[in-house]
Each structure stands twice: as structure tokens, then as C-alpha cells.
Design a protein around this motif. Structure first.
Motif, PDB file in Angstrom:
ATOM      1  N   ALA A  13      -8.322   8.836  18.041  1.00 15.76           N
ATOM      2  CA  ALA A  13      -7.681   8.994  16.760  1.00 15.76           C
ATOM      3  C   ALA A  13      -7.081  10.340  16.798  1.00 15.76           C
ATOM      4  O   ALA A  13      -5.906  10.407  16.215  1.00 15.76           O
ATOM      5  N   ALA A  14      -7.540  11.369  17.216  1.00 14.95           N
ATOM      6  CA  ALA A  14      -7.016  12.804  17.111  1.00 14.95           C
ATOM      7  C   ALA A  14      -5.972  13.136  17.931  1.00 14.95           C
ATOM      8  O   ALA A  14      -4.830  13.567  17.671  1.00 14.95           O
ATOM      9  N   ASN A  15      -5.847  12.191  19.327  1.00 14.21           N
ATOM     10  CA  ASN A  15      -4.661  12.249  20.096  1.00 14.21           C
ATOM     11  C   ASN A  15      -3.672  11.574  19.500  1.00 14.21           C
ATOM     12  O   ASN A  15      -2.409  12.115  19.627  1.00 14.21           O
ATOM     13  N   GLN A  16      -3.923  10.574  18.766  1.00 15.55           N
ATOM     14  CA  GLN A  16      -2.668   9.708  17.942  1.00 15.55           C
ATOM     15  C   GLN A  16      -2.291  10.515  17.216  1.00 15.55           C
ATOM     16  O   GLN A  16      -0.979  10.614  16.856  1.00 15.55           O
ATOM     17  N   GLY A  30       0.791  -1.489  -0.037  1.00 21.74           N
ATOM     18  CA  GLY A  30       0.106   0.080   0.159  1.00 21.74           C
ATOM     19  C   GLY A  30       0.860   1.295  -0.067  1.00 21.74           C
ATOM     20  O   GLY A  30       1.941   1.232   0.712  1.00 21.74           O
ATOM     21  N   LEU A  31       0.222   2.109  -0.897  1.00 29.10           N
ATOM     22  CA  LEU A  31       1.066   3.722  -1.017  1.00 29.10           C
ATOM     23  C   LEU A  31       0.288   4.593  -0.282  1.00 29.10           C
ATOM     24  O   LEU A  31       0.907   5.699  -0.101  1.00 29.10           O
ATOM     25  N   ALA A  32      -0.727   4.492   0.521  1.00 26.67           N
ATOM     26  CA  ALA A  32      -1.480   5.478   1.119  1.00 26.67           C
ATOM     27  C   ALA A  32      -1.708   5.302   2.586  1.00 26.67           C
ATOM     28  O   ALA A  32      -2.623   6.075   3.298  1.00 26.67           O
ATOM     29  N   GLY A  33      -0.556   5.001   3.062  1.00 29.39           N
ATOM     30  CA  GLY A  33      -0.549   4.969   4.721  1.00 29.39           C
ATOM     31  C   GLY A  33      -0.555   6.245   5.231  1.00 29.39           C
ATOM     32  O   GLY A  33      -0.269   7.309   4.688  1.00 29.39           O
ATOM     33  N   GLY A  34      -0.508   6.422   6.432  1.00 29.10           N
ATOM     34  CA  GLY A  34      -0.569   7.712   7.392  1.00 29.10           C
ATOM     35  C   GLY A  34      -1.580   8.426   7.432  1.00 29.10           C
ATOM     36  O   GLY A  34      -1.650   9.342   8.118  1.00 29.10           O
ATOM     37  N   LYS A  35      -2.814   7.838   7.189  1.00 23.80           N
ATOM     38  CA  LYS A  35      -3.992   8.389   7.202  1.00 23.80           C
ATOM     39  C   LYS A  35      -4.823   7.848   8.293  1.00 23.80           C
ATOM     40  O   LYS A  35      -4.446   6.575   8.778  1.00 23.80           O
ATOM     41  N   THR A  36      -5.842   8.574   8.816  1.00 25.28           N
ATOM     42  CA  THR A  36      -6.746   8.304   9.639  1.00 25.28           C
ATOM     43  C   THR A  36      -8.205   7.953   9.012  1.00 25.28           C
ATOM     44  O   THR A  36      -8.689   8.893   8.279  1.00 25.28           O
ATOM     45  N   VAL A  37      -8.682   6.928   8.956  1.00 25.32           N
ATOM     46  CA  VAL A  37     -10.206   6.538   8.355  1.00 25.32           C
ATOM     47  C   VAL A  37     -11.077   6.205   9.311  1.00 25.32           C
ATOM     48  O   VAL A  37     -10.918   5.325  10.139  1.00 25.32           O
ATOM     49  N   ILE A  38     -12.247   6.914   9.589  1.00 23.77           N
ATOM     50  CA  ILE A  38     -13.201   6.715  10.184  1.00 23.77           C
ATOM     51  C   ILE A  38     -14.501   6.605   9.692  1.00 23.77           C
ATOM     52  O   ILE A  38     -15.087   7.479   8.785  1.00 23.77           O
ATOM     53  N   VAL A  39     -15.184   5.342   9.728  1.00 26.52           N
ATOM     54  CA  VAL A  39     -16.203   4.982   9.021  1.00 26.52           C
ATOM     55  C   VAL A  39     -17.581   4.968   9.761  1.00 26.52           C
ATOM     56  O   VAL A  39     -17.624   4.333  10.882  1.00 26.52           O
ATOM     57  N   ALA A  40     -18.582   5.528   9.357  1.00 26.91           N
ATOM     58  CA  ALA A  40     -19.859   5.362  10.099  1.00 26.91           C
ATOM     59  C   ALA A  40     -20.800   4.324   9.448  1.00 26.91           C
ATOM     60  O   ALA A  40     -21.233   4.543   8.324  1.00 26.91           O
ATOM     61  N   LEU A  41     -20.966   3.402  10.250  1.00 28.99           N
ATOM     62  CA  LEU A  41     -21.746   2.320   9.499  1.00 28.99           C
ATOM     63  C   LEU A  41     -23.116   2.054  10.186  1.00 28.99           C
ATOM     64  O   LEU A  41     -23.522   2.363  11.437  1.00 28.99           O
ATOM     65  N   SER A  42     -24.128   2.065   9.310  1.00 31.71           N
ATOM     66  CA  SER A  42     -25.434   1.823   9.737  1.00 31.71           C
ATOM     67  C   SER A  42     -26.099   0.768   9.207  1.00 31.71           C
ATOM     68  O   SER A  42     -25.770   0.282   7.893  1.00 31.71           O
ATOM     69  N   PHE A  59      -4.664  -0.319   0.446  1.00 37.95           N
ATOM     70  CA  PHE A  59      -3.898   0.881   0.074  1.00 37.95           C
ATOM     71  C   PHE A  59      -2.954   1.298   1.503  1.00 37.95           C
ATOM     72  O   PHE A  59      -2.387   2.423   1.116  1.00 37.95           O
ATOM     73  N   GLY A  60      -2.631   0.485   2.188  1.00 39.32           N
ATOM     74  CA  GLY A  60      -1.520   0.744   3.234  1.00 39.32           C
ATOM     75  C   GLY A  60      -2.023   1.613   4.474  1.00 39.32           C
ATOM     76  O   GLY A  60      -1.321   2.037   5.174  1.00 39.32           O
ATOM     77  N   ILE A  61      -3.178   1.621   4.799  1.00 38.07           N
ATOM     78  CA  ILE A  61      -3.922   2.365   6.021  1.00 38.07           C
ATOM     79  C   ILE A  61      -4.110   1.390   7.019  1.00 38.07           C
ATOM     80  O   ILE A  61      -4.912   0.589   6.814  1.00 38.07           O
ATOM     81  N   THR A  62      -3.520   1.644   8.023  1.00 42.47           N
ATOM     82  CA  THR A  62      -3.528   0.884   9.323  1.00 42.47           C
ATOM     83  C   THR A  62      -4.423   1.248  10.304  1.00 42.47           C
ATOM     84  O   THR A  62      -4.915   0.689  11.221  1.00 42.47           O
ATOM     85  N   ASP A  63      -4.780   2.621  10.390  1.00 43.94           N
ATOM     86  CA  ASP A  63      -5.606   3.350  11.031  1.00 43.94           C
ATOM     87  C   ASP A  63      -6.835   3.317  10.719  1.00 43.94           C
ATOM     88  O   ASP A  63      -7.251   4.324  10.046  1.00 43.94           O
ATOM     89  N   VAL A  64      -7.792   2.324  10.663  1.00 42.71           N
ATOM     90  CA  VAL A  64      -9.022   2.109  10.078  1.00 42.71           C
ATOM     91  C   VAL A  64      -9.914   2.123  11.463  1.00 42.71           C
ATOM     92  O   VAL A  64     -10.020   1.206  11.914  1.00 42.71           O
ATOM     93  N   ARG A  65     -11.048   2.911  11.639  1.00 40.24           N
ATOM     94  CA  ARG A  65     -11.776   2.668  12.575  1.00 40.24           C
ATOM     95  C   ARG A  65     -13.412   2.867  12.224  1.00 40.24           C
ATOM     96  O   ARG A  65     -13.696   3.599  11.365  1.00 40.24           O
TER      97      ARG A  65
END
Length: 215
Positions: free
Chosen positions: A205-208, A127-139, A167-173
Motif C-alpha cells: 500500500a505504501a509503495n502504491q 462515492g466522493l471519498a476516493g483516493g484513500k487507502t484503508v487498512i483494517v485490522a480484524l480480530s 464511499f468510493g474507496i477502492t483501496d481497502v485492505r
């Protein structure tokens, strides 16, 4: 800091995932008020489904792309560049027929570009898109997380976890509101639980991210 806020529900103001994604953005900005937010409504501004013209320009088979291929490529490049520029991505993802909306899938198909969000190596894809935080609201109308059978039928959270990991994103919440169609009491409990998760998830996530920036 840049935050990309994405909604994909077709229900407009009646959508729970839209409600929760907006609350996630609000909670995030409470701790990071300087965050620049860009909004994309995939139910309104829907990418065309990934077809031969969108793929053709990526294969390099033709030296000169056709006008249709160029238009599709321009759209893909616009969406992937927007995604890559974001530090935080907040997504509202409802549960349609055991998976995600086709509008959201069409967007993801535009992001999955070799050399942009991933690459192939001798040891496999990276993955080449690391370093991001992704937060998903599931319904979800029903409850799928509490049983092995439900988890086997669920291709919403599981798919998003896999593709963003690819995509290399490890911080997925994930923030879940499920059981929404099981009566007023169940809906109220689901929303209360989701809102508690929003506060905890965004704070963590914000603190991290703040710690990473400070380092």
C-alpha cells in the motif's frame, strides 16, 4: 501525508485489534516517517448513535435547526471532515456478535453523508471519498474466512468492504487474526499470520501511494 488511526475495541490493552492496528501504523511510518498521525479511540470518545436529531438537519425539513440538531450536526461534521482529510485510514475492528462494535458503526453512520462521502445521480450513488487507502485490522475468536458457512455468518469484513466501497474507496485492505479463542497454538499462529500480512500489506500500500504521489 495524513493518517487517521481508529480503534473501537472495548477491551483496552487486552485487545488484539488494538495491538494490530498499532503495528500497522508503526509499519506504515517506517516507510513514510513524515506521516502525521491523528488518533481516535471510539471506545473512549464514542459518537452518540445516529438519531432523529442527527438526521433532521440533513433533511432540510426545518429552516432553522433546533439546538439539539445543531449539536449533532457539529459532531457529524467534525468526524466526516477528519475522515476526508486523511490520506490513509487504519482501523482496529474486533468481531462482536458476527459484526462490528456499535461504537464503530456509530462513527460510520456519521460519515455517510450525501454530498460529503457520496452523492446520488441518475445512474445511482457515486462515492466522493476516493483516493484513500484503508487498512483494517480484524480480530475474531473463531475462523470464518475458510468456509462458505463461516463467510455467510461474517458481517464484519463484508460490511466494511461494502460501506467504504460505497464511499468510493477502492483501496481497502484487511489484516485478519482469527481463531484467537481456539487455544494458545491457534492464537500464536493467527498473530504470526497477521503480522506477516501487516508487513506485506503496508509495504504494498505504501509503495502504491508513493507511486501515485510521484505521478
Amino acid at each position: 501525508m495524513k493518517l487517521l488511526h481508529i480503534d473501537s475495541s472495548i477491551l483496552g490493552t487486552n485487545s488484539t485489534s488494538r495491538l494490530l492496528s498499532a503495528e500497522i501504523v508503526t509499519a506504515w511510518r517506517a516507510s513514510h516517517p513524515d506521516t502525521a498521525v491523528e488518533y481516535l479511540d471510539l471506545a473512549v470518545d464514542t459518537p452518540s448513535h445516529f438519531g432523529a436529531d442527527a438526521l433532521g438537519i440533513k433533511t432540510g425539513v426545518q429552516a432553522q435547526p433546533t439546538p439539539a440538531q445543531q449539536r449533532e450536526n457539529d459532531l457529524s461534521e467534525k468526524l466526516v471532515s477528519q475522515f476526508l482529510a486523511a490520506d490513509v485510514v487504519v482501523i482496529g475492528a474486533p468481531f462482536y456478535n458476527f459484526s462490528i462494535p456499535t461504537q464503530l458503526k456509530a462513527w460510520i453512520d456519521r460519515l455517510a453523508q450525501a454530498g460529503r462521502t457520496f452523492k446520488y445521480t441518475e445512474k445511482g450513488p457515486v462515492g466522493l471519498a476516493g483516493g484513500k487507502t484503508v487498512i483494517v485490522a480484524l480480530s475474531r475468536g473463531g475462523v470464518y474466512s475458510a468456509s462458505e458457512g463461516g463467510q455467510a455468518m461474517e458481517h464484519q469484513e463484508s460490511y466494511l468492504k461494502v460501506i467504504f466501497g460505497f464511499f468510493g474507496i477502492t483501496d481497502v485492505r484487511f489484516v485478519r487474526a482469527e481463531g484467537l479463542a481456539m487455544g494458545d497454538e491457534a492464537r500464536s499462529k493467527a498473530l504470526a499470520s497477521a503480522r506477516a500480512d501487516i508487513l506485506a500489506t503496508t509495504a504494498e500500500a505504501a509503495n502504491q501511494r508513493s507511486a501515485v504521489i510521484a505521478a
